[in-house]
Scaffold this active site. Structure first.
Site, PDB file in Angstrom:
ATOM      1  N   CYS A 180       0.845  -1.188   0.000  1.00 57.06           N
ATOM      2  CA  CYS A 180       0.000   0.000   0.000  1.00 57.06           C
ATOM      3  C   CYS A 180       0.885   1.244   0.000  1.00 57.06           C
ATOM      4  O   CYS A 180       1.809   1.345   0.817  1.00 57.06           O
ATOM      5  CB  CYS A 180      -0.914  -0.007   1.219  1.00 57.06           C
ATOM      6  SG  CYS A 180      -1.854   1.518   1.425  1.00 57.06           S
ATOM      7  N   ASP A 187      -0.013  -6.197   0.056  1.00 61.12           N
ATOM      8  CA  ASP A 187      -1.181  -6.626  -0.698  1.00 61.12           C
ATOM      9  C   ASP A 187      -0.800  -7.877  -1.477  1.00 61.12           C
ATOM     10  O   ASP A 187       0.136  -7.843  -2.294  1.00 61.12           O
ATOM     11  CB  ASP A 187      -1.634  -5.528  -1.670  1.00 61.12           C
ATOM     12  CG  ASP A 187      -2.135  -4.284  -0.954  1.00 61.12           C
ATOM     13  OD1 ASP A 187      -2.872  -4.441   0.038  1.00 61.12           O
ATOM     14  OD2 ASP A 187      -1.782  -3.168  -1.373  1.00 61.12           O
TER      15      ASP A 187
END
Length: 272
Positions: A180, A187
């Protein structure tokens, strides 16, 4: 990218009354310019399918209803919606009375369409019904066991190379990871590549996918980077790139970009 006022990465109070003002739109243009695209000239069809697993509201009389939602944003929308703001918005429905699920759907469609600048499709599902998932679509070949030795963890589009033979292939890797750009949280995702064109060197493709491991970008921008790099470096005649990301905060985001107007996000995977 102006994210100073976004709720992501900040301590937030969860609203207990309906509040569409929680939604925080983010323009897509800046990140598209970073990969060399001009305003309004996007070389793809596609969308972003969000699966929201924590949706609730009150029936008349105050009894809660729970559901999960499929929310599809158009890739041509000028804005995406920041994920934590969507979570806060959905939570603002928790203590609000609605006459029916159809009315809830109408409200969410109107608010998200307004925030993103384009029509949004929303489907609500009962949590009492099954939802099929699979590890990998059977027609896709896994590349994660290719004999990669020169691993790099910084973005390396130069790893993409092809031969001269024209093929049609469907390839899968479960090793996509990015971070992120606001919180630095990882992620995790699986990437599906469906193409016709010069045959991709699978070792080079795997090296390229692994090179996203420390890249800081939103899910949607990672997929647009994957698509754009494959088009530039490999020059396929047809291409669809899909990423199915794992859930975080009750949401998973699954963007796809394609040269085909009829492409879609594909099936839900077991990691979701």
């Amino acid at each position: 990218m102006a994210l100073d006022n976004a709720p992501l990465g900040k301590i937030s109070e969860y609203p207990d009354t309906y509040d569409p003002g929680q939604l925080f739109p983010i323009p897509r243009l800046h990140n598209r310019q970073r990969i060399g695209l001009e305003d309004g000239r996007w070389p793809w069809f596609g969308g972003d399918l969000w699966q929201a697993w924590e949706v609730s509201w009150l029936r008349s009389g105050g009894v809660p209803v729970v559901a999960w939602a499929e929310i599809e944003f158009a890739a041509e929308s000028p804005q995406l919606v920041e994920s934590k703001s969507l979570k806060l918005y959905l939570n603002s429905l928790n203590q609000t009375v609605y006459a029916s699920a159809e009315r809830v759907c109408e409200v969410i469609v109107a608010d998200l369409s307004s925030a993103s600048g384009a029509a949004v499709r929303v489907t609500l599902h009962s949590v009492d019904e099954g939802a099929l998932a699979q590890g990998r679509p059977h027609e896709y070949q896994l590349i994660d066991d290719e004999p990669l030795t020169d691993v790099v963890y910084s973005y390396a589009p130069e790893s993409l190379v092809t031969g001269t033979k024209i093929v049609s292939e469907k390839l899968c890797s479960h090793l996509l990871k990015s971070n992120c750009p606001v919180t630095g949280q990882p992620d995790w995702g699986s990437v599906l590549i469906d193409y016709t064109g010069p045959k991709l060197d699978r070792v080079g493709l795997l090296r390229y996918i692994v090179s996203f491991r420390q890249k800081q970008d939103f899910h949607e921008h990672c997929v647009e980077t994957l698509f754009t790099d494959l088009m530039r470096h490999c020059k396929p005649q047809a291409l669809t790139v899909t990423a199915r990301y794992t859930r975080r905060g009750g949401l998973d985001i699954n963007p796809w970009r394609s040269t085909r107007a009829d492409a879609n996000s594909g099936p839900r995977l077991i990691r979701q």
